[in-house]
Design an enzyme around this catalytic site. Sequence first.
Site, PDB file in Angstrom:
ATOM      1  N   CYS A  88      -1.590   0.685  -3.661  1.00  0.00           N
ATOM      2  CA  CYS A  88      -2.120   2.232  -2.800  1.00  0.00           C
ATOM      3  C   CYS A  88      -0.538   2.414  -2.062  1.00  0.00           C
ATOM      4  CB  CYS A  88      -3.193   2.113  -1.726  1.00  0.00           C
ATOM      5  SG  CYS A  88      -3.468   3.388  -0.623  1.00  0.00           S
TER       6      CYS A  88
ATOM      7  N   CYS B 232      -1.362   3.681   1.899  1.00  0.00           N
ATOM      8  CA  CYS B 232      -1.376   2.368   2.063  1.00  0.00           C
ATOM      9  C   CYS B 232      -0.072   1.960   2.650  1.00  0.00           C
ATOM     10  CB  CYS B 232      -2.400   1.433   1.330  1.00  0.00           C
ATOM     11  SG  CYS B 232      -3.930   1.498   1.022  1.00  0.00           S
TER      12      CYS B 232
END
Length: 326
Positions: A80, A83
């Site tokens: 991700c 993230c």
Amino acid sequence: MQPRNMSMSGVVDLAAVKAAQEAKAKAEQARAEAARQGGGAVGVSPADLVIDVDEAGFERDVLQRSAEVPVVIDFWAEWCQPCKQLSPVLERLAVEYNGRFLLAKIDVDANQMLMQQFGVQGIPAVFAVVAGQALPLFQGAAGEAQIRETLDQLVTVAEQRFGLTGLTVDPDAEPGGAQTAAPAPPTGPYDALLEAAVQALDAGDLGGAVQAYKNVLSEDPANSEAKLGLAQAELLQRVQGADPQQVRKEAADKPADAAAQIAAADLDLVGGHVEDAFGRLIETVQRTVGDDRDTVRLRLLELFEVVGADDPRVAAARRALARALF
């Protein structure tokens, strides 16, 4: 449970009322025990403010710790990219806030069950757990100013409603060396009765809980825990067995009927719709006169007790009620 973007509006519900009582008591007992032993709070290393959590350690590392400090959960994954931008900001702020919250990082690929339990539909997703209560904070990318605002709200609510002042940080402490102090056993004169009331609530014995709280108040009318517990138990007792559809239909058909609006407001509050419950009764105060108006006003004051006097929604509703009355 669906994430809400940058909002603390759902922080108080009926489950949290009970958790607040228990968390405040535990925090006060732990502080009293530390003071009695003369050692003060055990400091944690700044490195211990950010932890990796998995399903096996979730109860110990998140639920139990949330009784002493707000735990912010960062759901992330290696693949991700957002993230990788958000996580370092949260980690830096965890150290900067110096123990006001604990950051728990959960890899969703390795902990699918936790992801499902929190209702995470996309990452990054950030939640908080305060006194065992899960609160969605935000999902997706967010600017640092917004993140700080949300964290400020979180730590304020945790301290004011739950008595959680966070962890003591010692820059010289060894990472992983601090131990959470066990709370002292209950020693107050009414602890047995209050514990009996909580057990009755857990067992669904609402009548028993109401009586136990009344027993405390008969001896100590100012006992805040008993007053809060009684208001909660009586609310649950009132809505027990009610047909929500019928209650709401009556309220819609009879906007000036005090009893119909009171019944609907009770359901609103049990469902976590705090502002709706308050607004409904304030509008009914404006529509009614005499005994009906006073009945509605008194019920609204009871609902204030359930939510808690220090909740900003109660303060706003008190002002609105004053305008409606005068």
